[in-house]
Motif scaffolding. Sequence first.
Motif, PDB file in Angstrom:
ATOM      1  N   PHE A  54       1.098   5.441 -10.415  1.00 47.81           N
ATOM      2  CA  PHE A  54       2.002   6.655 -10.952  1.00 47.81           C
ATOM      3  C   PHE A  54       2.891   7.340  -9.709  1.00 47.81           C
ATOM      4  O   PHE A  54       2.096   7.687  -8.789  1.00 47.81           O
ATOM      5  CB  PHE A  54       1.281   7.664 -11.856  1.00 47.81           C
ATOM      6  CG  PHE A  54       0.916   7.179 -13.060  1.00 47.81           C
ATOM      7  CD1 PHE A  54       1.807   6.753 -13.960  1.00 47.81           C
ATOM      8  CD2 PHE A  54      -0.512   6.645 -13.201  1.00 47.81           C
ATOM      9  CE1 PHE A  54       1.631   6.254 -15.339  1.00 47.81           C
ATOM     10  CE2 PHE A  54      -0.697   6.127 -14.854  1.00 47.81           C
ATOM     11  CZ  PHE A  54       0.159   5.997 -15.455  1.00 47.81           C
ATOM     12  N   LEU A  55       4.029   7.698  -9.624  1.00 45.91           N
ATOM     13  CA  LEU A  55       4.690   8.314  -8.767  1.00 45.91           C
ATOM     14  C   LEU A  55       4.155   9.856  -8.532  1.00 45.91           C
ATOM     15  O   LEU A  55       4.163  10.355  -9.696  1.00 45.91           O
ATOM     16  CB  LEU A  55       6.464   8.181  -8.938  1.00 45.91           C
ATOM     17  CG  LEU A  55       7.034   8.587  -7.937  1.00 45.91           C
ATOM     18  CD1 LEU A  55       6.932   8.128  -6.560  1.00 45.91           C
ATOM     19  CD2 LEU A  55       8.579   8.873  -8.429  1.00 45.91           C
ATOM     20  N   THR A  56       4.123  10.246  -7.529  1.00 41.52           N
ATOM     21  CA  THR A  56       3.863  11.764  -7.343  1.00 41.52           C
ATOM     22  C   THR A  56       5.105  12.388  -6.835  1.00 41.52           C
ATOM     23  O   THR A  56       5.897  11.881  -6.077  1.00 41.52           O
ATOM     24  CB  THR A  56       2.571  12.041  -6.441  1.00 41.52           C
ATOM     25  OG1 THR A  56       3.046  11.542  -5.078  1.00 41.52           O
ATOM     26  CG2 THR A  56       1.479  11.126  -6.984  1.00 41.52           C
ATOM     27  N   TYR A  57       5.562  13.846  -6.776  1.00 42.42           N
ATOM     28  CA  TYR A  57       6.408  14.703  -6.386  1.00 42.42           C
ATOM     29  C   TYR A  57       6.576  14.436  -4.982  1.00 42.42           C
ATOM     30  O   TYR A  57       7.433  14.141  -4.422  1.00 42.42           O
ATOM     31  CB  TYR A  57       6.032  15.850  -6.837  1.00 42.42           C
ATOM     32  CG  TYR A  57       7.157  17.069  -6.121  1.00 42.42           C
ATOM     33  CD1 TYR A  57       8.259  17.338  -6.621  1.00 42.42           C
ATOM     34  CD2 TYR A  57       6.566  17.922  -5.277  1.00 42.42           C
ATOM     35  CE1 TYR A  57       9.037  18.092  -5.840  1.00 42.42           C
ATOM     36  CE2 TYR A  57       7.309  18.751  -4.681  1.00 42.42           C
ATOM     37  CZ  TYR A  57       8.779  18.779  -5.050  1.00 42.42           C
ATOM     38  OH  TYR A  57       9.428  19.764  -4.140  1.00 42.42           O
ATOM     39  N   TRP A  58       5.306  14.560  -4.198  1.00 43.34           N
ATOM     40  CA  TRP A  58       5.136  14.718  -2.808  1.00 43.34           C
ATOM     41  C   TRP A  58       5.624  13.449  -2.231  1.00 43.34           C
ATOM     42  O   TRP A  58       6.109  13.221  -1.229  1.00 43.34           O
ATOM     43  CB  TRP A  58       3.843  15.381  -2.278  1.00 43.34           C
ATOM     44  CG  TRP A  58       2.653  14.668  -3.079  1.00 43.34           C
ATOM     45  CD1 TRP A  58       2.033  13.504  -2.473  1.00 43.34           C
ATOM     46  CD2 TRP A  58       2.049  14.937  -4.176  1.00 43.34           C
ATOM     47  NE1 TRP A  58       0.993  13.179  -3.292  1.00 43.34           N
ATOM     48  CE2 TRP A  58       0.917  14.137  -4.272  1.00 43.34           C
ATOM     49  CE3 TRP A  58       2.172  15.979  -5.126  1.00 43.34           C
ATOM     50  CZ2 TRP A  58       0.007  14.042  -5.453  1.00 43.34           C
ATOM     51  CZ3 TRP A  58       1.281  16.159  -6.172  1.00 43.34           C
ATOM     52  CH2 TRP A  58       0.169  15.114  -6.318  1.00 43.34           C
ATOM     53  N   ASP A  59       5.254  12.153  -2.951  1.00 40.68           N
ATOM     54  CA  ASP A  59       5.428  10.919  -2.222  1.00 40.68           C
ATOM     55  C   ASP A  59       7.146  10.798  -2.745  1.00 40.68           C
ATOM     56  O   ASP A  59       7.858  10.158  -1.622  1.00 40.68           O
ATOM     57  CB  ASP A  59       4.938  10.024  -2.925  1.00 40.68           C
ATOM     58  CG  ASP A  59       3.266   9.830  -2.489  1.00 40.68           C
ATOM     59  OD1 ASP A  59       3.200  10.060  -1.403  1.00 40.68           O
ATOM     60  OD2 ASP A  59       2.461   9.262  -3.177  1.00 40.68           O
ATOM     61  N   ILE A  61       9.502  12.660  -2.746  1.00 43.62           N
ATOM     62  CA  ILE A  61      10.608  13.603  -1.735  1.00 43.62           C
ATOM     63  C   ILE A  61      10.013  13.542  -0.179  1.00 43.62           C
ATOM     64  O   ILE A  61      10.546  14.044   0.551  1.00 43.62           O
ATOM     65  CB  ILE A  61      10.929  14.999  -2.068  1.00 43.62           C
ATOM     66  CG1 ILE A  61       9.597  15.578  -2.001  1.00 43.62           C
ATOM     67  CG2 ILE A  61      11.337  15.222  -3.531  1.00 43.62           C
ATOM     68  CD1 ILE A  61       9.708  17.345  -2.085  1.00 43.62           C
ATOM     69  N   HIS A  62       9.060  12.550  -0.259  1.00 38.42           N
ATOM     70  CA  HIS A  62       8.469  12.511   1.298  1.00 38.42           C
ATOM     71  C   HIS A  62       8.247  13.719   1.951  1.00 38.42           C
ATOM     72  O   HIS A  62       8.593  14.117   2.909  1.00 38.42           O
ATOM     73  CB  HIS A  62       9.517  11.393   2.124  1.00 38.42           C
ATOM     74  CG  HIS A  62       9.683  10.257   1.716  1.00 38.42           C
ATOM     75  ND1 HIS A  62       8.933   9.272   1.794  1.00 38.42           N
ATOM     76  CD2 HIS A  62      10.733   9.711   1.093  1.00 38.42           C
ATOM     77  CE1 HIS A  62       9.185   8.240   1.473  1.00 38.42           C
ATOM     78  NE2 HIS A  62      10.448   8.278   0.695  1.00 38.42           N
ATOM     79  N   THR A  65       6.456  14.311   5.355  1.00 40.64           N
ATOM     80  CA  THR A  65       7.471  13.533   6.534  1.00 40.64           C
ATOM     81  C   THR A  65       8.256  14.988   6.463  1.00 40.64           C
ATOM     82  O   THR A  65       8.668  15.464   7.635  1.00 40.64           O
ATOM     83  CB  THR A  65       7.926  12.590   6.216  1.00 40.64           C
ATOM     84  OG1 THR A  65       7.325  11.386   6.036  1.00 40.64           O
ATOM     85  CG2 THR A  65       9.161  12.172   7.216  1.00 40.64           C
ATOM     86  N   LEU A  66       8.795  15.389   5.637  1.00 44.23           N
ATOM     87  CA  LEU A  66      10.064  16.594   5.351  1.00 44.23           C
ATOM     88  C   LEU A  66       9.239  17.856   6.255  1.00 44.23           C
ATOM     89  O   LEU A  66       9.716  18.467   7.236  1.00 44.23           O
ATOM     90  CB  LEU A  66      10.324  16.805   4.200  1.00 44.23           C
ATOM     91  CG  LEU A  66      11.331  18.067   4.182  1.00 44.23           C
ATOM     92  CD1 LEU A  66      12.563  17.383   4.633  1.00 44.23           C
ATOM     93  CD2 LEU A  66      11.509  18.212   2.513  1.00 44.23           C
ATOM     94  N   LEU A  67       7.982  18.137   5.981  1.00 40.65           N
ATOM     95  CA  LEU A  67       7.513  19.261   6.643  1.00 40.65           C
ATOM     96  C   LEU A  67       6.927  19.094   8.059  1.00 40.65           C
ATOM     97  O   LEU A  67       6.367  20.093   8.723  1.00 40.65           O
ATOM     98  CB  LEU A  67       6.127  19.954   5.522  1.00 40.65           C
ATOM     99  CG  LEU A  67       6.584  20.147   4.284  1.00 40.65           C
ATOM    100  CD1 LEU A  67       5.333  20.784   3.484  1.00 40.65           C
ATOM    101  CD2 LEU A  67       7.565  21.050   4.150  1.00 40.65           C
TER     102      LEU A  67
END
Length: 335
Positions: A54-59, A61-62, A65-67
Motif C-alpha cells: 500500500f502506498l504511503t503519503y511519505w513515500d 511525495i518523497h 528526500t524533500l526534508l
Amino acid sequence: MRFLNRDLNSKTFYLYPMHFSPEIEERLAQLQEKYEAMGQDMVSYLDGLLYADFLTYWDYIHLDTLLSLQSPKTPFPDEEIFIMYHQITELYFKLVLHECKQITAAHPLTAEFFTIRLKRINKYFEALTQSFDIMIDGMDKEQFLKFRMSLLPASGFQSGQYRMIEIYATDFINLVAKDKREELRNAPIDEQFEYIYWKFGATELSTGKKTLTLKQFEKKYAKTFIELGKTSANHNFYALFNQLKSASKSSIELENELKQLDINVNVNWPLVHYKSAVRYLNREPEEIKATGGTNWQKYLPPRFQKRIFYPALWNEQEIDEWGKGWVEKVLKEVR
C-alpha cells in the motif's frame, strides 16, 4: 463470471467462480481490452497489483528526500529559512510552468481553457507574494547580513524557471530593455536576447562588465531561453490572446486575467523583492550590494523597468504611471 487465477508454484491456471458487482465486471472488461490492445497479459498486471504494498503519503511525495534538501553553508539558524523559502518559490514556479505548457499545447485553445489556467497561475503568484513577508520580516537581519556572504555569487536573480515564465507570457520584445525596444522590434530573438532587461541588473555600473552571477546564468540557460523564445514566438500568451481576439473568440474575463498576471509578475513580485532588499540592504550612507552583484535599486522597482507583458490592454495613463508611487510607499513602510 469466472475469475482466472494462477498457481504461483506452477504454470497451472484455474478458473474460480466469482461474483462481482456490475461495476467491477465492467472495469475488468475494460482492463482486458486495454492490455489485449497492447499485446500484454492482464493477469500479470493484476499479480503486480496484488503483491504491491500500500502506498504511503511519505513515500508518494518523497518526504524524507524533500526534508533532506536543505544544506546550510553557515551555522546561522535563519539560513535554513532562506533556503526553504527559495525552494518553495521554485516549486511554485514549476506549477506555473506546468500551466504555461498546457496553455501553449492546447489545440484548439479556447478562451475558457486559457482563462482557467491563467487563474491558476495568478493564484500561484498571489500565494508567493502574500507569503514573502517571510523574506521581509521572517529572518534576523544580522544573521542574514552574515550568512549571505557565504552565498556569493549565487543569487535569486539566477532563477531560470522565472525567466521561462516571462518568455511564455509575452512577445520577446517586451522583455528587452525599454530603451532598446523600438530599435530591436524586428530583430531576431538572438539579437533581442543580448539586450534582455535582466542582464542590465547584473552588470557593473562603473565598468559595464558582466558580473560572475550573470556569466554563470548565461552559460547555463542562454541557449534554453533563446530556443524557448523562438518556439514561443507565435504561442506565447500575448500571441495566443491576439489570435483569439482576431477570431472574435476572446473574452473580457480572459483580458482581466492577463492584466492581473501583468500586475502580479511585473509589479507585485518585484515590489516585494524590493521591499525585502530595502529591509536588509538599505543602510546609510551606502547601499549594500546584493549577493550576485545585482543593481537592485535600478533592477527591482517596476517604474524603472517599465516591463509590461500586455501593453495593448492598458491605456496610455496606466502605462505612463506603471509602478508610480509603489516604491515610495514601500520605503515609508520599512523605515
